[in-house]
Motif scaffolding. Structure first.
Motif, PDB file in Angstrom:
ATOM      1  N   ASN A 131       0.851  -1.191   0.000  1.00  0.00           N
ATOM      2  CA  ASN A 131       0.000   0.000   0.000  1.00  0.00           C
ATOM      3  C   ASN A 131       0.883   1.235   0.000  1.00  0.00           C
ATOM      4  O   ASN A 131       1.743   1.390   0.869  1.00  0.00           O
ATOM      5  N   VAL A 147       0.325   5.449  -0.360  1.00  0.00           N
ATOM      6  CA  VAL A 147      -0.499   6.647  -0.549  1.00  0.00           C
ATOM      7  C   VAL A 147       0.439   7.844  -0.498  1.00  0.00           C
ATOM      8  O   VAL A 147       1.014   8.158   0.554  1.00  0.00           O
ATOM      9  N   ARG A 186      -2.002  11.117   4.983  1.00  0.00           N
ATOM     10  CA  ARG A 186      -2.654  10.414   6.095  1.00  0.00           C
ATOM     11  C   ARG A 186      -4.177  10.538   6.007  1.00  0.00           C
ATOM     12  O   ARG A 186      -4.907   9.590   6.321  1.00  0.00           O
ATOM     13  N   PHE A 217      -5.380   8.188   3.345  1.00  0.00           N
ATOM     14  CA  PHE A 217      -5.189   6.811   3.799  1.00  0.00           C
ATOM     15  C   PHE A 217      -6.330   6.347   4.707  1.00  0.00           C
ATOM     16  O   PHE A 217      -6.606   5.145   4.825  1.00  0.00           O
ATOM     17  N   VAL A 276       3.000   5.887   3.580  1.00  0.00           N
ATOM     18  CA  VAL A 276       2.028   6.972   3.492  1.00  0.00           C
ATOM     19  C   VAL A 276       2.737   8.284   3.777  1.00  0.00           C
ATOM     20  O   VAL A 276       3.342   8.448   4.847  1.00  0.00           O
TER      21      VAL A 276
END
Length: 346
Positions: A221, A223, A232, A235, A281
């Motif tokens: 993952n 982002v 954030r 996410f 992230v």
């Protein structure tokens, strides 16, 4: 350089439709092709309101027909749900239509709950225990026809569609090693056994006509956004979706919210920290550092990146930033979008 690919779960967002989701899938695939991503995979899930790729081969055909160079495939097909001959015919057809561009990743999980698995299979005696035999049978259908062969995959025979074994435990690692096939591990949602699975696969790998040395792809993952705070925030859609799914409330992909982890309990936060421990992230520089560290840690040959982001434009931007910081494009997407965000007062 470790190559990057895209895993698209074809998210259906709150307030959105399947038609919109599939339109976004093709649009993202075209961007991924332009940016230099190697593969674009879709996954088989059923009875999931937030995922539009249940008819996985159909969506692969949609994406392959709308692109020209990127490899398109399944990450994966849940083989216990299907007769191997049917999958051979489907992917043989895709390969005939799009020569040299189709991949077939195979998993042994149902991709759904057991009640839905019953509806898919009718007979649950067709269990995961048959998975190795079914993989071998399926691969045989892609070989040239043999003398006396009475059951043939037409289309399919002679197509030699590349087969990957998918896994989130040690089982898939052992099977991929035994068959001499490339291995894709689901570290994007089940990272607990990643290191053990990699060691097992690499140490037990047996060269085959398909592959001479181990080849590992890891799910991840990512982002990316102009700032850590925005990343954030984006996410939080995936975090909400995970909590909903693990709580027995699967639904469409939720809109992001501020400070989501402060709103939930310790048990939910522990689950997220475990399932998403490999997620990267943040801002472009944070993503670059996180990506480099993950590659050094794992020695992955490829990364299969996924991003469950509610806003489609933000999802495209995330993949642009990632491509830029990984050196896949000269377009410094992070700087460009950061300037836009600054001028807009964000």
């Amino acid at each position: 350089m470790t190559s990057l690919s895209v895993l698209d779960l074809a998210p259906v967002t709150d307030g959105g439709t399947v038609a919109q989701s599939l339109t976004n899938t093709l649009d993202l695939a075209r961007h991924a092709e332009r940016l230099g991503y190697r593969r674009y995979w879709l996954a088989e899930h059923h009875n999931m309101p937030g995922i539009a790729s249940a008819a996985t081969a159909v969506v692969i055909g949609h994406v392959a027909a709308g692109t020209s160079t990127i490899r398109v495939g399944a990450g994966g097909i849940m083989l216990p749900n299907h007769a191997p001959l049917v999958i051979a015919e489907q992917f043989g057809t895709l390969s005939a239509l799009h020569p040299g561009r189709i991949d077939l990743g195979l998993g042994r999980a149902p991709g759904t709950d057991m009640l839905t698995a019953q509806a898919l299979r009718r007979n649950l005696d067709a269990s995961v225990d048959n998975f190795p035999r079914d993989v071998v049978e399926l691969m045989a259908y892609f070989e040239p026809v043999r003398e006396g062969q009475r059951v043939r995959a037409i289309p399919g025979e002679g197509e030699k569609v590349p087969v990957w074994i998918l896994g989130s435990s040690l089982y898939g690692a052992q099977l991929a090693a035994m068959l001499g096939l490339p291995y894709a591990f689901a570290s994007h949602f089940a990272p607990a056994e990643m290191e053990r699975a990699l060691e097992l696969y690499r140490s037990r790998f047996e060269p085959s006509e398909h592959l001479q040395k181990p080849h590992v792809m890891l799910g991840l993952n990512v982002v990316a956004a102009p700032t850590d705070d925005e990343a954030r925030y984006l996410f939080s859609s995936l975090q909400q979706a995970f909590v909903n799914l693990r709580s027995g409330r699967p639904g469409k992909l939720p809109a992001p919210v501020e400070n989501y982890t402060a709103r939930i309990g310790a048990q939910e936060n522990a689950m997220l920290n475990n399932a998403l421990s490999c997620a990267i992230v943040g801002s472009p520089e944070k993503v670059r550092l996180g990506l480099d560290a993950f590659i050094r840690r794992t020695g992955a040959d490829e990364l299969m990146v996924t991003a469950q982001i509610f806003d489609h434009a933000a999802r495209v931007r995330s993949f642009e930033i990632l491509a830029s910081v990984h050196g896949m494009t000269d377009d410094v997407a992070g700087d460009r979008h950061a300037a836009k965000a600054s001028s807009a007062g964000l």
